[in-house]
Write a protein that holds these residues in place. Structure first.
Motif, PDB file in Angstrom:
ATOM      1  N   ASP A  38       3.852  -9.292   8.193  1.00  0.00           N
ATOM      2  CA  ASP A  38       3.089  -9.072   6.965  1.00  0.00           C
ATOM      3  C   ASP A  38       3.927  -8.185   6.044  1.00  0.00           C
ATOM      4  O   ASP A  38       3.729  -6.969   6.003  1.00  0.00           O
ATOM      5  CB  ASP A  38       1.753  -8.417   7.295  1.00  0.00           C
ATOM      6  CG  ASP A  38       0.847  -8.323   6.091  1.00  0.00           C
ATOM      7  OD1 ASP A  38       1.047  -9.100   5.130  1.00  0.00           O
ATOM      8  OD2 ASP A  38      -0.053  -7.461   6.100  1.00  0.00           O
ATOM      9  N   PRO A  39       4.870  -8.776   5.320  1.00  0.00           N
ATOM     10  CA  PRO A  39       5.776  -7.945   4.520  1.00  0.00           C
ATOM     11  C   PRO A  39       5.068  -7.269   3.350  1.00  0.00           C
ATOM     12  O   PRO A  39       4.259  -7.897   2.666  1.00  0.00           O
ATOM     13  CB  PRO A  39       6.826  -8.934   4.021  1.00  0.00           C
ATOM     14  CG  PRO A  39       6.176 -10.254   4.098  1.00  0.00           C
ATOM     15  CD  PRO A  39       5.162 -10.181   5.185  1.00  0.00           C
ATOM     16  N   PRO A  40       5.344  -5.972   3.145  1.00  0.00           N
ATOM     17  CA  PRO A  40       4.776  -5.285   1.987  1.00  0.00           C
ATOM     18  C   PRO A  40       5.463  -5.752   0.706  1.00  0.00           C
ATOM     19  O   PRO A  40       6.562  -6.298   0.733  1.00  0.00           O
ATOM     20  CB  PRO A  40       5.067  -3.809   2.267  1.00  0.00           C
ATOM     21  CG  PRO A  40       6.211  -3.820   3.194  1.00  0.00           C
ATOM     22  CD  PRO A  40       6.124  -5.089   3.977  1.00  0.00           C
ATOM     23  N   SER A  41       4.800  -5.522  -0.392  1.00  0.00           N
ATOM     24  CA  SER A  41       5.384  -5.951  -1.663  1.00  0.00           C
ATOM     25  C   SER A  41       6.527  -5.021  -2.063  1.00  0.00           C
ATOM     26  O   SER A  41       6.588  -3.870  -1.652  1.00  0.00           O
ATOM     27  CB  SER A  41       4.318  -5.961  -2.747  1.00  0.00           C
ATOM     28  OG  SER A  41       3.839  -4.653  -2.962  1.00  0.00           O
ATOM     29  N   CYS A  42       7.406  -5.555  -2.874  1.00  0.00           N
ATOM     30  CA  CYS A  42       8.548  -4.794  -3.361  1.00  0.00           C
ATOM     31  C   CYS A  42       8.741  -5.129  -4.837  1.00  0.00           C
ATOM     32  O   CYS A  42       8.694  -6.294  -5.232  1.00  0.00           O
ATOM     33  CB  CYS A  42       9.811  -5.146  -2.578  1.00  0.00           C
ATOM     34  SG  CYS A  42      11.281  -4.294  -3.162  1.00  0.00           S
ATOM     35  N   ASP A  43       8.940  -4.112  -5.637  1.00  0.00           N
ATOM     36  CA  ASP A  43       9.185  -4.310  -7.061  1.00  0.00           C
ATOM     37  C   ASP A  43      10.668  -4.635  -7.248  1.00  0.00           C
ATOM     38  O   ASP A  43      11.507  -3.749  -7.379  1.00  0.00           O
ATOM     39  CB  ASP A  43       8.802  -3.049  -7.826  1.00  0.00           C
ATOM     40  CG  ASP A  43       8.955  -3.201  -9.330  1.00  0.00           C
ATOM     41  OD1 ASP A  43       9.273  -4.320  -9.779  1.00  0.00           O
ATOM     42  OD2 ASP A  43       8.756  -2.202 -10.040  1.00  0.00           O
ATOM     43  N   PHE A  44      10.982  -5.924  -7.235  1.00  0.00           N
ATOM     44  CA  PHE A  44      12.382  -6.328  -7.312  1.00  0.00           C
ATOM     45  C   PHE A  44      12.982  -6.058  -8.687  1.00  0.00           C
ATOM     46  O   PHE A  44      14.195  -5.965  -8.825  1.00  0.00           O
ATOM     47  CB  PHE A  44      12.545  -7.796  -6.915  1.00  0.00           C
ATOM     48  CG  PHE A  44      12.423  -8.008  -5.434  1.00  0.00           C
ATOM     49  CD1 PHE A  44      13.472  -7.680  -4.595  1.00  0.00           C
ATOM     50  CD2 PHE A  44      11.252  -8.485  -4.877  1.00  0.00           C
ATOM     51  CE1 PHE A  44      13.375  -7.845  -3.226  1.00  0.00           C
ATOM     52  CE2 PHE A  44      11.140  -8.659  -3.511  1.00  0.00           C
ATOM     53  CZ  PHE A  44      12.198  -8.339  -2.682  1.00  0.00           C
TER      54      PHE A  44
END
Length: 132
Positions: A73-79
């Protein structure tokens, strides 16, 4: 070698750990440096852990760390914010232009840290405007 940099990619401090040491162990020392509190913590996948993210959020720092590929369940990342991490990579590249840093000629930790400080000072001096 773990480093803390400002928004312009200039070094603020260094933490040296062994090659076999996990990246997680350097985070408390990086956050304890006597410089201003960062708003964002830009790091590579080596720093991705739930405990690290929780600790950063508890300190009011937004983690910008891409998730590892094997997370269920990957957390979100602000790319969009993560794109600024190239400044940190360029800082490491500027430091490695000094052969003593790139090859680790120094035998002791103290002498290596001293030369890292000299290299960081030279990087900072290149950003100082020249007098008229």
């Amino acid at each position: 070698m773990h480093a803390r940099a400002d928004g312009q990619g200039r070094p603020l401090g260094f933490i040296l750990t062994g090659g076999e040491t996990s990246d997680y162990s350097a985070i408390p020392a990086l956050l304890a440096m006597p410089v201003g509190k960062p708003r964002l913590f830009l790091a590579d996948r080596g720093y991705d852990a739930d405990a690290v993210r929780e600790k950063l959020l508890m300190h009011g720092i937004l983690p910008v760390i891409p998730p590892r590929a094997n997370r269920k369940d990957p957390p979100s990342c602000d790319f969009r914010a993560y794109r600024d991490r190239n400044r940190i990579e360029r800082m490491f590249n500027r430091l490695k232009q000094f052969r003593r840093v790139a090859t680790r000629y120094d035998k002791t930790r103290i002498s290596f840290e001293a030369f890292l400080s000299l290299a960081a000072a030279k990087i900072w001096l290149s950003h100082v405007p020249e007098p008229f």
